[in-house]
Motif scaffolding. Structure first.
Motif, PDB file in Angstrom:
ATOM      1  N   ARG A 197       4.237  11.673   7.460  1.00 23.82           N
ATOM      2  CA  ARG A 197       4.722  10.286   7.319  1.00 23.82           C
ATOM      3  C   ARG A 197       3.643   9.373   6.739  1.00 23.82           C
ATOM      4  N   ILE A 198       2.413   9.867   6.657  1.00 22.34           N
ATOM      5  CA  ILE A 198       1.321   9.129   6.020  1.00 22.34           C
ATOM      6  C   ILE A 198       1.198   9.617   4.579  1.00 22.34           C
ATOM      7  N   PRO A 199       1.269   8.737   3.603  1.00 25.98           N
ATOM      8  CA  PRO A 199       1.216   9.182   2.197  1.00 25.98           C
ATOM      9  C   PRO A 199       0.005  10.054   1.903  1.00 25.98           C
ATOM     10  N   GLY A 200       0.260  11.218   1.338  1.00 25.98           N
ATOM     11  CA  GLY A 200      -0.813  12.125   0.934  1.00 25.98           C
ATOM     12  C   GLY A 200      -1.257  13.088   2.002  1.00 25.98           C
ATOM     13  N   GLU A 201      -0.765  12.957   3.245  1.00 27.37           N
ATOM     14  CA  GLU A 201      -1.215  13.824   4.323  1.00 27.37           C
ATOM     15  C   GLU A 201      -0.245  14.962   4.630  1.00 27.37           C
ATOM     16  N   GLY A 202       0.816  15.040   3.844  1.00 23.44           N
ATOM     17  CA  GLY A 202       1.746  16.146   4.016  1.00 23.44           C
ATOM     18  C   GLY A 202       1.505  17.209   2.956  1.00 23.44           C
ATOM     19  N   ALA A 203       2.564  17.902   2.588  1.00 25.17           N
ATOM     20  CA  ALA A 203       2.440  18.987   1.610  1.00 25.17           C
ATOM     21  C   ALA A 203       2.167  18.477   0.198  1.00 25.17           C
ATOM     22  N   LEU A 204       2.443  17.190  -0.026  1.00 26.07           N
ATOM     23  CA  LEU A 204       2.184  16.616  -1.353  1.00 26.07           C
ATOM     24  C   LEU A 204       0.951  15.714  -1.294  1.00 26.07           C
ATOM     25  N   PRO A 205      -0.152  16.121  -1.909  1.00 31.27           N
ATOM     26  CA  PRO A 205      -1.354  15.279  -1.885  1.00 31.27           C
ATOM     27  C   PRO A 205      -1.163  14.037  -2.749  1.00 31.27           C
ATOM     28  N   ALA A 206      -1.925  13.009  -2.429  1.00 31.64           N
ATOM     29  CA  ALA A 206      -1.859  11.773  -3.189  1.00 31.64           C
ATOM     30  C   ALA A 206      -2.456  11.975  -4.582  1.00 31.64           C
ATOM     31  N   TYR A 251       9.741  10.765 -13.761  1.00 33.57           N
ATOM     32  CA  TYR A 251       9.473   9.743 -12.752  1.00 33.57           C
ATOM     33  C   TYR A 251       8.229  10.068 -11.946  1.00 33.57           C
ATOM     34  N   GLU A 252       7.708   9.022 -11.284  1.00 37.44           N
ATOM     35  CA  GLU A 252       6.707   9.164 -10.229  1.00 37.44           C
ATOM     36  C   GLU A 252       7.372   8.827  -8.904  1.00 37.44           C
ATOM     37  N   LEU A 253       7.008   9.543  -7.873  1.00 38.47           N
ATOM     38  CA  LEU A 253       7.515   9.271  -6.529  1.00 38.47           C
ATOM     39  C   LEU A 253       6.406   8.599  -5.725  1.00 38.47           C
ATOM     40  N   ILE A 254       6.692   7.386  -5.254  1.00 40.94           N
ATOM     41  CA  ILE A 254       5.719   6.615  -4.475  1.00 40.94           C
ATOM     42  C   ILE A 254       6.121   6.638  -3.008  1.00 40.94           C
ATOM     43  N   PRO A 306       0.818  -1.222   0.000  1.00 42.77           N
ATOM     44  CA  PRO A 306       0.000   0.000   0.000  1.00 42.77           C
ATOM     45  C   PRO A 306       0.850   1.270   0.000  1.00 42.77           C
ATOM     46  N   GLY A 307       0.479   2.190  -0.862  1.00 39.84           N
ATOM     47  CA  GLY A 307       1.185   3.468  -0.935  1.00 39.84           C
ATOM     48  C   GLY A 307       0.482   4.406  -1.884  1.00 39.84           C
ATOM     49  N   LYS A 308       1.030   5.604  -2.036  1.00 37.33           N
ATOM     50  CA  LYS A 308       0.428   6.611  -2.902  1.00 37.33           C
ATOM     51  C   LYS A 308       1.513   7.252  -3.771  1.00 37.33           C
ATOM     52  N   VAL A 309       1.135   7.591  -4.985  1.00 35.62           N
ATOM     53  CA  VAL A 309       1.988   8.436  -5.815  1.00 35.62           C
ATOM     54  C   VAL A 309       1.804   9.866  -5.335  1.00 35.62           C
ATOM     55  N   VAL A 310       2.891  10.502  -4.908  1.00 38.62           N
ATOM     56  CA  VAL A 310       2.777  11.856  -4.346  1.00 38.62           C
ATOM     57  C   VAL A 310       3.438  12.905  -5.238  1.00 38.62           C
ATOM     58  N   LYS A 311       4.094  12.459  -6.302  1.00 42.90           N
ATOM     59  CA  LYS A 311       4.692  13.422  -7.239  1.00 42.90           C
ATOM     60  C   LYS A 311       4.837  12.746  -8.596  1.00 42.90           C
ATOM     61  N   ARG A 312       4.621  13.513  -9.648  1.00 44.60           N
ATOM     62  CA  ARG A 312       4.814  13.006 -11.006  1.00 44.60           C
ATOM     63  C   ARG A 312       5.532  14.073 -11.817  1.00 44.60           C
TER      64      ARG A 312
END
Length: 581
Positions: free
Chosen positions: A560-569, A219-222, A209-215
């Motif tokens: 530290r939770i994917p999508g809950e910081g400055a970079l949305p999922a 590259y994509e950052l997971i 389980p994870g999220k793409v937080v940058k594209r």
């Protein structure tokens, strides 16, 4: 021939004329290789002393070949009075001839033994050639071994008893099915190695389980979801090779290094590279360093508000990580990386293995011709890697799936191996020329990134280096050379198996082993001589090494939770780039 069960049909065997023809063909093969070697000698520059070429080794090799051939015929025609055949351990273990028919039937036993004899003397014939440039001689040896594998009697219906039996048993259906398999592969331009549809991204592979937080265009950052209440303060960023898909490190859950690292309490990020298309025709190595690795490093640092992070570079991405470290050092920014781990990565290419066979001028011209739109179709690169282990990755499938018509077996690793990626043509050409051919990376200042000359000997980042004992892509001797350049604390581990299985070896599997040497060594041979063997996976050893560099933990919440910081999922892992060709 062994007795046949009631109702079974005896396998048709070649008659004496067929055997004589087979022997002539194999003998002619050996003669042609000898003649080719002599032609190369004639074309090669003479030694400075002006001494003429000595034909004695070639003549001796030919005489030994025909002498051994006569002994083989004597064993076949008069087995009672002939000396028993001698097999090397490698011949005895050869899986191509594991069926009992190869030994129980005198004719097929003769074919098997004659093949081994010819193969042995073909290699000896190449070794006997003198006056040829060592690299050219190695190319001849590589081509000869490939030719030997291609000419195996297991690859032809008339000389493979198992194929003949299957054809009779199925009344030819096996041959029709095999032809169907072959035609399907020809249509798609790629050899099938595992059953179609058995694996699906996000369903039974790449499911952590994870999220793409940058594209970005590269590259994509997971970012993977933590499974522990607290995580190490320093995050981990993994750079997989863009020659392949990132999920080699996230195969089935049981084999996933990414899932295991998350369970170990690490904040894990992975770069998923975009498969090249025409939009990447101008991408060069500098871009993978600046717009790829350094951009991802800065992104994770800013997202989690940490000064540094742990990094992993696998294969070509490890080579690039070494350049990234050198560039950051030159800019006074080395402290952005707390540690660097290298999976089967090379920086010094003087002993880079069989891939060096593909970097001469003719090969480079061919690659350029195959990249008219600015990128190289990944199927060509896949074919190249298959050639390095042709017996296992090509001829095994010819015999089983083309000749026998066998169904393909589901195998996650081979599914990944067949999931090819395209490569930017400019990067590929410069990488082969600058590193494999000219070995510039280890010469201080020979390579500049964004105008900044780099020097590996200035890198002092704590480093963990993993090599595979049986690696045919990045030989352990070549990987070891990184220890000659980096000046910081370094731990080297030699893992059992090769380029993939030596890396993807979870502790739960209880497979293989690794070697460590706490006393240090100045060569791989000295390392091995003084090493201690440890059973099982090297992953826990790496985790302990990381823990020694980073003992502080933080709550697994907020950024530290994917999508809950400055970079949305943007979407769920494994993302979009991994699904596109």
């Amino acid at each position: 021939m062994a007795d046949q069960p009631d109702g079974a049909t005896a396998t048709p065997t070649p008659d004496l004329k067929d055997i004589q023809h087979w022997t002539w063909v194999m003998g002619r093969m050996q003669q042609m290789m000898m003649e080719h070697g002599l032609d190369l000698i004639d074309a090669a520059p003479q030694p400075l002393s002006g001494s003429p070429f000595d034909p004695t080794p070639v003549i001796r090799a030919q005489a030994e070949f025909w002498g051994d051939t006569m002994k083989l015929w004597q064993r076949f025609l008069d087995p009672a009075n002939a000396a028993p055949p001698e097999e090397t351990p490698e011949q005895a273990r050869d899986k191509r001839f594991k069926a009992p028919q190869w030994r129980e039937d005198p004719v097929f036993d003769f074919i098997r033994q004659s093949y081994f004899l010819i193969a042995e003397h073909l290699v000896k014939g190449v070794d006997a050639i003198e006056g040829v440039d060592p690299k050219q001689k190695e190319q001849i040896r590589f081509a000869t071994r490939g030719f030997i594998d291609a000419m195996s009697p297991t690859n032809f219906p008339a000389t493979n008893p198992v194929v003949l039996e299957k054809a009779i048993e199925t009344r030819g259906e096996s041959l029709l099915k095999g032809l169907q398999n072959m035609l399907a592969d020809m249509a798609k331009g790629q050899m099938t190695q595992t059953s179609e549809g058995a694996f699906e991204l996000g369903r039974n592979i790449a499911v952590t389980p994870g999220k793409v937080v940058k594209r970005t265009p590269m590259y994509e950052l997971i970012h993977y979801a933590p499974t522990t209440e607290s995580v190490s303060k320093i995050p981990l960023l993994i750079f997989p090779p863009w020659i392949n898909r990132f999920y080699i490190l996230d195969l089935t859950p049981e084999k996933s290094f990414i899932r295991w690292a998350v369970e170990q309490g690490l904040s894990v990020f992975v770069v998923s590279w975009k498969s090249a298309d025409a939009s990447m025709k101008d991408v060069v190595w500098d871009d993978f360093i600046e717009r790829g690795q350094i951009d991802a490093i800065d992104t994770v640092r800013e997202l989690l508000d940490v000064p540094a992070l742990h990094t992993i570079g696998y294969c070509v991405a490890g080579t690039t990580l070494a350049a990234t470290l050198a560039l950051l050092t030159a800019r006074g920014q080395a402290d952005k990386v707390a540690s660097a781990t290298f999976f089967t990565a090379q920086v010094d290419f003087t002993q880079a293995g069989d891939l060096q066979m593909f970097v001469d001028d003719e090969q480079m011209k061919l690659i350029e011709a195959l990249s008219p739109d600015g990128f190289l179709d990944g199927r060509y690169m896949a074919a190249t890697f298959n050639l390095l282990r042709g017996r296992d990755l090509i001829w095994n499938y010819v015999a089983n799936n083309y000749l026998m018509g066998a169904e393909y077996t589901p195998f996650d690793l081979l599914h990944w191996n067949s999931d090819v990626t395209n490569l930017p043509a400019k990067w590929h050409q410069s990488y082969l020329a600058d590193l494999y051919r000219d070995n510039k990376l280890v010469t201080p200042g020979a390579i500049a990134v964004a105008g900044t000359p780099i020097d590996l000997t200035r890198v002092a980042t704590p480093t963990y280096v993993q090599a595979g004992r049986e690696d045919h892509i990045a030989p352990a001797e070549s990987v070891w050379k990184i220890t000659h350049y980096f000046t910081g604390p370094l731990r080297f581990v030699l893992a059992g198996s090769g380029h993939i299985a030596g890396v993807v070896n979870p502790p739960s599997a209880g497979k293989y082993q690794y070697w460590i040497n706490e006393d240090g060594a100045d060569s791989l041979a000295a390392f091995v001589a003084g090493a201690r063997e440890v059973k099982g996976s090297w992953w826990p050893d790496w985790r302990q090494w990381i823990a020694a560099l980073d003992g502080e933990t933080v709550p697994a919440k907020g950024a530290r939770i994917p999508g809950e910081g400055a970079l949305p999922a943007l979407e769920d892992a494994p993302g979009a780039y991994v699904r596109t060709r």
